[in-house]
Scaffold this motif. Sequence first.
Motif, PDB file in Angstrom:
ATOM      1  N   ILE A   1      30.097   3.732  28.747  1.00 29.77           N
ATOM      2  CA  ILE A   1      30.384   2.315  28.509  1.00 29.77           C
ATOM      3  C   ILE A   1      30.428   1.508  29.796  1.00 29.77           C
ATOM      4  O   ILE A   1      30.080   0.324  29.810  1.00 29.77           O
ATOM      5  CB  ILE A   1      31.700   2.138  27.711  1.00 29.77           C
TER       6      ILE A   1
ATOM      7  N   GLU B   1      34.771   8.312  22.495  1.00 27.42           N
ATOM      8  CA  GLU B   1      33.678   7.376  22.253  1.00 27.42           C
ATOM      9  C   GLU B   1      33.173   6.732  23.556  1.00 27.42           C
ATOM     10  O   GLU B   1      33.908   6.576  24.510  1.00 27.42           O
ATOM     11  CB  GLU B   1      34.126   6.279  21.279  1.00 27.42           C
ATOM     12  N   PHE B   2      31.911   6.385  23.569  1.00 29.96           N
ATOM     13  CA  PHE B   2      31.276   5.580  24.619  1.00 29.96           C
ATOM     14  C   PHE B   2      31.473   6.132  26.039  1.00 29.96           C
ATOM     15  O   PHE B   2      32.024   5.448  26.904  1.00 29.96           O
ATOM     16  CB  PHE B   2      31.779   4.132  24.541  1.00 29.96           C
TER      17      PHE B   2
ATOM     18  N   THR C   1      36.845   1.464  26.618  1.00 31.49           N
ATOM     19  CA  THR C   1      36.757   1.830  25.199  1.00 31.49           C
ATOM     20  C   THR C   1      37.978   1.332  24.450  1.00 31.49           C
ATOM     21  O   THR C   1      37.873   0.813  23.327  1.00 31.49           O
ATOM     22  CB  THR C   1      36.645   3.358  25.051  1.00 31.49           C
TER      23      THR C   1
END
Length: 239
Positions: free
Chosen positions: A107, A103-104, A40
């Motif tokens: 990923i 976030e993510f 990220t």
Amino acid sequence: MPTTSPTNDDLLIAEEVMLLMLPDDGKTGSALTNARYALTGALLVELAMRDLVEVREEKKTTFVRAASRSAVGYNEPTDRLLADAFTALGNAEQKVSTFVENEFPKIDEVVLDRLVDRGILARETTRSLWVFTTTQWPEKDPRPEAALRSNITDALEGRADPDERTGAIIALLSAAGVLNCLRPPLPWSKDIKKRAAEIQSSNCGSAAVSATVESVTSAVAATMAAVLVATTATTVVTT
């Protein structure tokens, strides 16, 4: 001193970081535990390198937000994952650490799938006892990782100064605590460890990129340390 040459121009930094973090046997296992923070962070660094991030530093905290679409030279990211990261960044300021930590969460899976689609990795799924499935990601095309390792080795051994991209990758891997334990391993010694620390703290690009790399690597290192402490505490309690 010569500078490392750009390689794998069509790969995202996150994909290059994944190629290095993924063991040579293609088994994810513990090697990619918490890799999502470095990946990220790599997205945020890539956005900064493309002038798609506005950076503001206040005391010891770095805030970021998406660059204005009306800015001179603005180019909308065409890569899907990078575009998603740009959207997630948003127009409101947020701490770099907040972005990296939150976030993510999936990923690593996204990046592995992208590398399969690019023909660099293969996906092999096996089933045991008709219930349990195991997926491995063996290398199908070794050239991108070989070129990347060559650049990084030249930088670590002092034969070349790292370019902006190579410097960022070294910094991310160092912050994640995996630079000296990749499989297969990179060259490692006291001098190389010192050189890696110098690269991590150096300014390999513009002021905005340098500030982003510094804050991202700090956030990755802090998050990894916090996760390690929490995991250790949980293990002690349960045993």
